[in-house]
Design an enzyme around this catalytic site. Structure first.
Site, PDB file in Angstrom:
ATOM      1  N   PHE A   1       0.823  -1.206   0.000  1.00  0.00           N
ATOM      2  CA  PHE A   1       0.000   0.000   0.000  1.00  0.00           C
ATOM      3  C   PHE A   1       0.858   1.257   0.000  1.00  0.00           C
ATOM      4  O   PHE A   1       1.834   1.358   0.752  1.00  0.00           O
ATOM      5  CB  PHE A   1      -0.878   0.054   1.257  1.00  0.00           C
ATOM      6  CG  PHE A   1      -1.877  -1.054   1.360  1.00  0.00           C
ATOM      7  CD1 PHE A   1      -3.185  -0.879   0.931  1.00  0.00           C
ATOM      8  CD2 PHE A   1      -1.514  -2.286   1.913  1.00  0.00           C
ATOM      9  CE1 PHE A   1      -4.115  -1.905   1.043  1.00  0.00           C
ATOM     10  CE2 PHE A   1      -2.439  -3.321   2.024  1.00  0.00           C
ATOM     11  CZ  PHE A   1      -3.733  -3.124   1.588  1.00  0.00           C
ATOM     12  N   ASP A   2       0.471   2.222  -0.819  1.00  0.00           N
ATOM     13  CA  ASP A   2       0.952   3.582  -0.638  1.00  0.00           C
ATOM     14  C   ASP A   2       0.310   4.102   0.654  1.00  0.00           C
ATOM     15  O   ASP A   2      -0.670   3.536   1.144  1.00  0.00           O
ATOM     16  CB  ASP A   2       0.527   4.425  -1.846  1.00  0.00           C
ATOM     17  CG  ASP A   2       0.918   5.874  -1.682  1.00  0.00           C
ATOM     18  OD1 ASP A   2       2.096   6.150  -1.432  1.00  0.00           O
ATOM     19  OD2 ASP A   2       0.021   6.733  -1.780  1.00  0.00           O
ATOM     20  N   LEU A   3       0.847   5.178   1.190  1.00  0.00           N
ATOM     21  CA  LEU A   3       0.326   5.706   2.460  1.00  0.00           C
ATOM     22  C   LEU A   3      -0.582   6.921   2.250  1.00  0.00           C
ATOM     23  O   LEU A   3      -1.802   6.831   2.352  1.00  0.00           O
ATOM     24  CB  LEU A   3       1.492   6.061   3.382  1.00  0.00           C
ATOM     25  CG  LEU A   3       1.130   6.579   4.777  1.00  0.00           C
ATOM     26  CD1 LEU A   3       0.359   5.532   5.576  1.00  0.00           C
ATOM     27  CD2 LEU A   3       2.392   7.004   5.522  1.00  0.00           C
TER      28      LEU A   3
END
Length: 216
Positions: free
Chosen positions: A10-12
């Site tokens: 996941f990107d944040l």
């Protein structure tokens, strides 16, 4: 036969946690100091996603490091009042973890503030791997960070999916040979994200549960 998904990266910012107003505020504060009245919210929007280093060196190579420090000081000072978590994120991540999936965060953000976001939103315990700006030589869309996360998770690209809100997340996933999912709540608009042809578009984070179970 398609490979079963065992691993989710996941990107944040803009994907798990809503930092949009914090980012706007931090850029506006910084740019107004150096270029008063020259940058609008619309001008700032393209700076969402790339690393601060690439953004500020693109604006002013001589003052870039100084501007990054100003940005970061403002960002930290206002972090907890402006950052929230997107709907269904915590419940979905918790369920994925409990179901035995391998989970990692891959962000272009710097470690200290990125970890502040995970702590604030109570996401920290669910991630096995955390890759930030300082951990790689090349940030997304280069796939270096994704390969590093996969190696640490003892997984394979063909078993993984990269989830993000920006073009560099989708391209990094494609370059790494992974499935990709774009989030419909991207601040740049879902049509922008669709143009990079992710394998999936998530209307809400809980859509991932059907995807990993092969129902989509």
């Amino acid at each position: 036969m398609s490979n079963k998904i065992t691993t989710l990266l996941f990107d944040l910012d803009g994907t798990l946690v809503d930092t949009n107003e914090l980012i706007f505020s931090s850029f506006q504060h910084t740019l107004d100091l150096y270029y008063p009245g020259q940058y609008t919210r619309e001008d700032i929007l393209p700076f969402f996603g790339p690393s601060l280093t690439s953004t500020f060196y693109g604006i002013n190579g001589e003052k870039a490091e100084e501007m990054i420090e100003v940005y970061q000081a403002h960002n930290k000072a206002h972090h907890d009042e402006l950052v929230t978590i997107f709907p269904t994120v915590l419940e979905t991540i918790k369920q994925l973890k409990e179901s035995g999936y391998k989970l990692g965060v891959v962000t272009t953000k710097r470690t200290e503030v990125a970890k502040m976001g995970l702590e604030l939103t109570k996401l920290t315990p669910y991630f096995d791997v955390f890759i930030a700006f300082e951990d790689v030589e090349k940030t997304k869309p280069d796939p270096e960070a994704l390969f590093k996360a996969i190696e640490m998770l003892d997984s394979r690209p063909e078993e993984a999916i990269m989830v993000g809100d920006n073009f560099h997340d989708i391209l990094a996933g494609k370059y790494a040979g992974m499935k990709t999912a774009g989030v419909s709540w991207t601040i740049k608009g879902v049509d922008y994200l669709k143009s990079y042809e992710p394998d999936y578009i998530l209307e809400t984070m809980s859509d991932l549960l059907d995807i990993v179970e092969g129902k989509r």
